[in-house]
Design an enzyme around this catalytic site. Structure first.
Site, mmCIF file in Angstrom:
data_model
loop_
_atom_site.group_PDB
_atom_site.id
_atom_site.type_symbol
_atom_site.label_atom_id
_atom_site.label_comp_id
_atom_site.label_asym_id
_atom_site.label_seq_id
_atom_site.Cartn_x
_atom_site.Cartn_y
_atom_site.Cartn_z
ATOM 1 C CG ASN A 97 4.630 1.607 -4.033
ATOM 2 O OD1 ASN A 97 4.021 2.644 -3.801
ATOM 3 N ND2 ASN A 97 4.887 0.707 -3.091
ATOM 4 N N PRO A 100 0.838 -1.201 0.000
ATOM 5 C CG PRO A 100 -0.857 -1.590 1.559
ATOM 6 C CD PRO A 100 0.471 -2.124 1.074
ATOM 7 C CB CYS A 101 1.625 3.305 -2.480
ATOM 8 S SG CYS A 101 0.137 3.092 -3.503
ATOM 9 C CD GLN A 102 -2.914 3.802 1.615
ATOM 10 O OE1 GLN A 102 -1.798 3.282 1.710
ATOM 11 N NE2 GLN A 102 -4.034 3.126 1.783
#
Length: 351
Positions: free
Chosen positions: A120, A80-82
């Protein structure tokens, strides 16, 4: 070849690799709501509901008989790349995703699989606090990035160049510790558009905002609209209109955008039929979160339309009664078609 898909979510990458002929034996994810969707669509792949911060590195060795230094093993790390995303999100929540790539590194270091796949957001390369700055030296030390062997390739790509009708820029990496040059998938000459994917009314019949389709195979459900948002979308021109179409109506214009015609112009907009869609995010059901209006119907796009634009097969089942959960699984996924092409590329490299 076999693979383990870390941060697998609802199984986009897993499904794509399996389409290519790679045996994905397990997917790992913290989200328990992804389990049923992952396993029902990817028979034979085990969903491991775990936090990588707490999962022992020898788990796969003990539970699944995975050997270390397996040349035919692929580890996939699409964390996950928030934290690195340009999309606004809660910093308190996103900080938890900052170092997930380093949690993945722990398993790569222990097992040393033959191949690595990483996907990503582009910000992983440019953010000053990115974990990539620690991960890249590890790749070099572990033999996955030897300049003479050219055994590592990474760049920012756009999914619209790979058979996916969506503008979706992503960081993509293939690396191997074997002595062979690698490359990313080859780009397509032709570009798919929204109409190519969701324009067939036999597959995507006309529906109204608020429609709930309880058939999990179709899941052609669209979020309801408030009265004022219905009036707004009705004023937006078909096939690519924007909020500029109602900006001079004092009853419809949003105060936060008064005098800001060049800010966030995509919100409340419609998709173009003959262009790729915008990036399908976890918020794609909401017309206030981007250009997610249907090109001509007075609604946002549906769950099934969002899944199709992400290249999920039409028979992919999202095992949840919540359209919000389904949208999260879809928006967070690696498009399966890109996963298929990555898998095919690794199989070619490994011959």
């Amino acid at each position: 070849m076999r693979a383990i898909d870390f941060f697998c979510g609802g199984g986009g990458m897993t499904n794509g690799l399996r389409q290519a002929g790679i045996n994905v034996i397990a997917g790992v994810d913290l989200d328990p709501e992804a389990k049923e969707t992952y396993e029902i669509n990817n028979h034979g792949a085990t969903f491991v509901n775990a936090d990588l911060n707490r999962l022992h590195t020898d788990y796969f060795e003990k539970k699944m008989g995975i050997e270390r230094f397996d040349d035919d093993m692929i580890f996939v790390g699409c964390s996950p790349c928030q934290f690195y995303s340009i999309i606004r999100s809660s910093k308190e929540k996103s900080i938890k995703t900052k170092d997930l790539l380093l949690r993945f590194r722990r398993f790569v270091d222990y097992y040393r699989p033959g191949y690595l796949l990483i996907e990503n957001v582009p910000g992983i390369l440019t953010n000053k606090d990115s974990a990539w700055k620690e991960f890249l030296p590890f790749l070099e030390e572990a033999g996955y990035n030897n300049l003479q062997l050219e055994n590592c390739k990474y760049e920012v790509i756009n999914m619209k160049d790979y058979g996916i009708g969506q503008n979706r820029k992503r960081f993509s990496l293939i690396a191997t510790r074997l002595e062979r040059p690698v490359h990313l998938p080859v780009k397509d000459d032709n570009e798919l558009c929204v109409q190519d994917i969701i324009g067939d009314e036999n597959l995507f019949p006309r529906i109204e905002a608020g429609t709930r389709d309880n058939n999990k195979l179709r899941f052609h459900s669209a979020r309801s609209l408030s009265d004022i948002n219905m009036r707004r979308i009705q004023r937006v021109h078909h096939d690519g209109g924007t909020r500029m179409d109602f900006k001079d109506d004092p009853d419809l214009q949003l105060k936060c955008y008064e005098g800001k015609d060049n800010s966030f112009r995509d919100v409340y907009g419609r998709m173009f039929w003959r262009r790729p869609s915008p990036t399908i995010t976890t918020k794609f059901l909401s017309i206030s979160n981007g250009r997610f209006g249907h090109p001509e119907q007075d609604r946002g796009i549906s769950i099934r339309e969002g899944a199709a634009l992400q290249s999920f097969p039409y028979d992919y089942r999202f095992e949840t009664n919540s359209i919000t959960t389904a949208a999260r699984l879809i928006g967070n996924a690696v498009p399966p078609e890109y996963g298929r092409r990555l898998g095919q590329t690794i199989l070619e490299i490994n011959r």
